[in-house]
Design a protein around this motif. Structure first.
Motif, PDB file in Angstrom:
ATOM      1  N   VAL A  13       0.843  -1.201  -0.078  1.00 39.63           N
ATOM      2  CA  VAL A  13      -0.178  -0.091  -0.049  1.00 39.63           C
ATOM      3  C   VAL A  13       1.007   1.236   0.035  1.00 39.63           C
ATOM      4  O   VAL A  13       0.621   2.081  -0.713  1.00 39.63           O
ATOM      5  N   ASN A  14       1.948   1.181   0.782  1.00 38.86           N
ATOM      6  CA  ASN A  14       2.806   2.353   0.912  1.00 38.86           C
ATOM      7  C   ASN A  14       3.407   2.823  -0.394  1.00 38.86           C
ATOM      8  O   ASN A  14       3.716   3.847  -0.870  1.00 38.86           O
ATOM      9  N   VAL A  15       3.872   1.742  -1.369  1.00 38.86           N
ATOM     10  CA  VAL A  15       4.483   1.853  -2.578  1.00 38.86           C
ATOM     11  C   VAL A  15       3.176   2.774  -3.458  1.00 38.86           C
ATOM     12  O   VAL A  15       3.789   3.815  -4.084  1.00 38.86           O
ATOM     13  N   THR A  16       2.178   2.370  -3.413  1.00 36.02           N
ATOM     14  CA  THR A  16       1.140   3.310  -4.019  1.00 36.02           C
ATOM     15  C   THR A  16       1.057   4.753  -3.491  1.00 36.02           C
ATOM     16  O   THR A  16       0.763   5.625  -4.543  1.00 36.02           O
ATOM     17  N   GLY A  20       6.772   7.917  -6.266  1.00 33.04           N
ATOM     18  CA  GLY A  20       8.180   8.150  -6.785  1.00 33.04           C
ATOM     19  C   GLY A  20       9.535   7.693  -6.177  1.00 33.04           C
ATOM     20  O   GLY A  20      10.582   7.864  -6.707  1.00 33.04           O
ATOM     21  N   ARG A  21       9.252   6.985  -5.123  1.00 30.39           N
ATOM     22  CA  ARG A  21      10.332   6.388  -4.240  1.00 30.39           C
ATOM     23  C   ARG A  21      10.547   4.939  -4.631  1.00 30.39           C
ATOM     24  O   ARG A  21      11.694   4.631  -4.451  1.00 30.39           O
ATOM     25  N   HIS A  22       9.462   4.327  -5.214  1.00 28.93           N
ATOM     26  CA  HIS A  22       9.754   2.887  -5.331  1.00 28.93           C
ATOM     27  C   HIS A  22       9.494   2.588  -6.872  1.00 28.93           C
ATOM     28  O   HIS A  22       9.750   1.271  -7.119  1.00 28.93           O
ATOM     29  N   ALA A  28       5.649   6.162 -12.147  1.00 25.33           N
ATOM     30  CA  ALA A  28       5.367   6.938 -10.973  1.00 25.33           C
ATOM     31  C   ALA A  28       4.636   7.890 -11.138  1.00 25.33           C
ATOM     32  O   ALA A  28       3.612   8.653 -10.314  1.00 25.33           O
ATOM     33  N   ARG A  29       5.067   8.706 -12.123  1.00 22.33           N
ATOM     34  CA  ARG A  29       4.387  10.258 -12.431  1.00 22.33           C
ATOM     35  C   ARG A  29       2.854   9.914 -12.949  1.00 22.33           C
ATOM     36  O   ARG A  29       2.149  10.934 -12.971  1.00 22.33           O
ATOM     37  N   LEU A  30       2.505   8.785 -13.396  1.00 24.45           N
ATOM     38  CA  LEU A  30       1.199   8.601 -13.703  1.00 24.45           C
ATOM     39  C   LEU A  30       0.280   8.334 -12.725  1.00 24.45           C
ATOM     40  O   LEU A  30      -0.970   8.404 -12.665  1.00 24.45           O
ATOM     41  N   VAL A  31       0.730   8.189 -11.274  1.00 19.90           N
ATOM     42  CA  VAL A  31      -0.202   7.981 -10.155  1.00 19.90           C
ATOM     43  C   VAL A  31      -0.576   9.138  -9.502  1.00 19.90           C
ATOM     44  O   VAL A  31       0.290   9.979  -9.132  1.00 19.90           O
ATOM     45  N   GLU A  32      -1.724   9.531  -9.443  1.00 20.69           N
ATOM     46  CA  GLU A  32      -2.236  10.896  -8.848  1.00 20.69           C
ATOM     47  C   GLU A  32      -2.583  10.556  -7.489  1.00 20.69           C
ATOM     48  O   GLU A  32      -1.886  11.506  -6.702  1.00 20.69           O
ATOM     49  N   TYR A  33      -3.132   9.353  -7.015  1.00 21.86           N
ATOM     50  CA  TYR A  33      -3.303   9.187  -5.776  1.00 21.86           C
ATOM     51  C   TYR A  33      -3.255   7.676  -5.424  1.00 21.86           C
ATOM     52  O   TYR A  33      -3.764   6.929  -6.225  1.00 21.86           O
ATOM     53  N   GLY A  34      -2.643   7.232  -4.234  1.00 24.93           N
ATOM     54  CA  GLY A  34      -2.378   5.663  -4.131  1.00 24.93           C
ATOM     55  C   GLY A  34      -3.660   5.474  -3.257  1.00 24.93           C
ATOM     56  O   GLY A  34      -4.407   6.072  -2.798  1.00 24.93           O
ATOM     57  N   ALA A  35      -3.288   4.077  -2.858  1.00 20.21           N
ATOM     58  CA  ALA A  35      -4.438   3.450  -1.667  1.00 20.21           C
ATOM     59  C   ALA A  35      -4.342   4.128  -0.325  1.00 20.21           C
ATOM     60  O   ALA A  35      -3.404   4.657   0.081  1.00 20.21           O
ATOM     61  N   SER A  36      -5.615   4.226   0.022  1.00 18.31           N
ATOM     62  CA  SER A  36      -5.817   4.621   1.676  1.00 18.31           C
ATOM     63  C   SER A  36      -4.979   3.575   2.531  1.00 18.31           C
ATOM     64  O   SER A  36      -4.929   2.461   2.063  1.00 18.31           O
ATOM     65  N   PRO A  37      -4.708   3.925   3.636  1.00 21.64           N
ATOM     66  CA  PRO A  37      -4.312   2.901   4.770  1.00 21.64           C
ATOM     67  C   PRO A  37      -5.512   1.919   4.996  1.00 21.64           C
ATOM     68  O   PRO A  37      -5.138   0.786   5.376  1.00 21.64           O
ATOM     69  N   ARG A  38      -6.734   1.986   4.645  1.00 20.31           N
ATOM     70  CA  ARG A  38      -7.588   1.144   4.752  1.00 20.31           C
ATOM     71  C   ARG A  38      -7.321  -0.043   3.694  1.00 20.31           C
ATOM     72  O   ARG A  38      -7.805  -1.272   3.914  1.00 20.31           O
TER      73      ARG A  38
END
Length: 103
Positions: A13-16, A20-22, A28-38
């Motif tokens: 989840v953290n990678v999403t 940019g770090r992973h 990476a530049r295509l991901v606007e928002y990653g998954a929430s902690p849920r």
């Protein structure tokens, strides 16, 4: 569920959330928002269910990895560039799985 597998799900989840770090820069530049902690909670619940359905009383790393597309696909928000480049959330999830070491 073993603590190491909970951490594995959390790292996925953290990678999403920090692509940019992973992930490779072009993805990476295509991901606007990653998954929430849920999403981590969803991983844990569904992995436990998967284990029970397979007749086990414990979760294995493969349970978590097999659920990654189902858990993360609809939680990722990709930018317009992703659509124009025909990059789907599944492509990003594949990269996320490659970026995190399996315990």
């Amino acid at each position: 569920m073993d603590r190491g597998l909970v951490e594995y799900a959390s790292r996925l989840v953290n990678v999403t959330r920090e692509p940019g770090r992973h992930l490779p820069a072009n993805l990476a530049r295509l991901v606007e928002y990653g998954a929430s902690p849920r999403a981590t909670l969803a991983f844990c619940r569904t992995a436990r269910a998967m284990a029970v359905l397979r007749g086990r009383d414990h979760v294995v790393p493969d349970d978590v990895a097999r659920l990654a597309h189902r858990v993360l696909r609809h939680r990722l928000i990709l930018g317009f560039e992703a659509a124009s480049a025909r990059v789907t959330p599944d492509v990003v999830v594949d990269a996320v799985l490659r970026a995190v070491r399996v315990p």
